[in-house]
Design a protein around this motif. Structure first.
Motif, short mmCIF file in Angstrom:
data_model
loop_
_atom_site.label_atom_id
_atom_site.label_comp_id
_atom_site.label_asym_id
_atom_site.label_seq_id
_atom_site.Cartn_x
_atom_site.Cartn_y
_atom_site.Cartn_z
N ASP A 101 -8.70 41.32 90.75
CA ASP A 101 -8.69 40.19 89.83
C ASP A 101 -8.23 38.98 90.63
OD1 ASP A 101 -9.47 41.63 87.49
OD2 ASP A 101 -7.46 42.50 87.45
N ALA A 102 -9.16 38.07 90.86
CA ALA A 102 -8.89 36.93 91.72
C ALA A 102 -8.97 35.63 90.93
CB ALA A 102 -9.89 36.89 92.88
N VAL A 103 -8.30 34.63 91.44
CA VAL A 103 -8.43 33.26 90.93
C VAL A 103 -8.65 32.37 92.15
CG1 VAL A 103 -7.34 31.36 89.69
CG2 VAL A 103 -6.92 33.72 88.96
N PHE A 104 -9.79 31.70 92.15
CA PHE A 104 -10.11 30.75 93.21
C PHE A 104 -9.79 29.36 92.69
CE2 PHE A 104 -13.20 34.27 93.82
CZ PHE A 104 -12.69 34.73 95.02
N ARG A 105 -8.99 28.62 93.44
CA ARG A 105 -8.54 27.29 93.00
C ARG A 105 -9.10 26.21 93.91
NH1 ARG A 105 -5.04 27.99 89.07
NH2 ARG A 105 -3.82 29.90 88.94
N PHE A 106 -9.56 25.13 93.26
CA PHE A 106 -9.99 23.92 93.97
C PHE A 106 -9.66 22.73 93.10
CE2 PHE A 106 -13.04 20.54 94.86
CZ PHE A 106 -12.81 20.36 96.22
N ALA A 107 -8.87 21.80 93.64
CA ALA A 107 -8.42 20.63 92.88
C ALA A 107 -7.84 21.10 91.55
CB ALA A 107 -9.57 19.64 92.72
N ASP A 108 -8.40 20.65 90.43
CA ASP A 108 -7.87 21.03 89.12
C ASP A 108 -8.62 22.20 88.50
OD1 ASP A 108 -10.22 19.70 88.65
OD2 ASP A 108 -9.46 18.54 86.96
N GLN A 109 -9.46 22.87 89.28
CA GLN A 109 -10.25 23.99 88.76
C GLN A 109 -9.63 25.33 89.16
OE1 GLN A 109 -14.61 23.68 89.14
NE2 GLN A 109 -14.22 21.73 90.19
N ALA A 110 -9.71 26.28 88.27
CA ALA A 110 -9.30 27.66 88.53
C ALA A 110 -10.43 28.56 88.05
CB ALA A 110 -8.01 27.99 87.81
#
Length: 178
Positions: A101-110
């Protein structure tokens, strides 16, 4: 959907992973709207482990095969199809190794993501990808290569998606050794 898969192939180890991705990596993750999963296959023939290289991979980059399960197909059927497309061989799933179970984060996105890692086997000796637009090459390697020089090469890129792939490989190899 996964209850019958777990009943047949066992309960997987759980891997939780979170990381910051670059804008180009985010584009790879979100190119297919609504898809937030993949299956990864540790396909073995004896001591050999199937590895693939995609056309856009940098030199020295290899990984285990896998891809997405279509909305119109069963989970097992989709995993077997991916093995056939990427390796050109019939495979049989053996064990559900890891659910990541992963969460990829970029700026304000998850962006949440799930990867389902299975061991599988084949009697085939020759790997010949059917989907040659997606797969440049498939070859037999060894778990030691995946845990050693391939791992080092993936981490040396500095890319979050390769760090995630290394975490998947490490967790699956640990389950296979255990």
């Amino acid at each position: 959907m996964l209850a019958p898969v777990r009943a047949r192939y066992g309960e997987p180890a759980i891997l939780r992973w979170e990381g910051e991705v670059t804008d180009p990596e985010l584009a790879l993750i979100t190119y297919s709207p609504g898809r937030r999963h993949d299956v990864t296959l540790f396909v073995r023939n004896g001591d050999r482990l199937a590895l693939i290289r995609k056309p856009h991979f940098e030199p020295g980059i290899w990984r285990t095969p896998g891809g997405g399960i279509g909305q119109d197909e069963g989970f097992v059927e989709g995993a077997v199809r991916e093995g056939l497309e990427e390796l050109g061989v019939a495979i049989e799933l053996d064990r559900y190794l890891v659910r990541a179970d992963a969460v990829f984060r970029f700026a304000d996105q998850a962006v949440p993501w799930a990867t389902h890692v299975f061991s599988a086997s084949t009697e085939a000796d020759v790997l010949a990808p059917q989907d040659t637009a997606e797969i440049a090459e498939a070859r037999w390697g060894a778990a030691a290569q995946l845990a050693g020089p391939i791992r080092e090469r993936l981490l040396a890129t500095g890319r979050a998606l390769w760090r995630y792939r290394v975490a998947l490989h490490d967790a699956a190899l640990s389950e296979l050794d255990g």
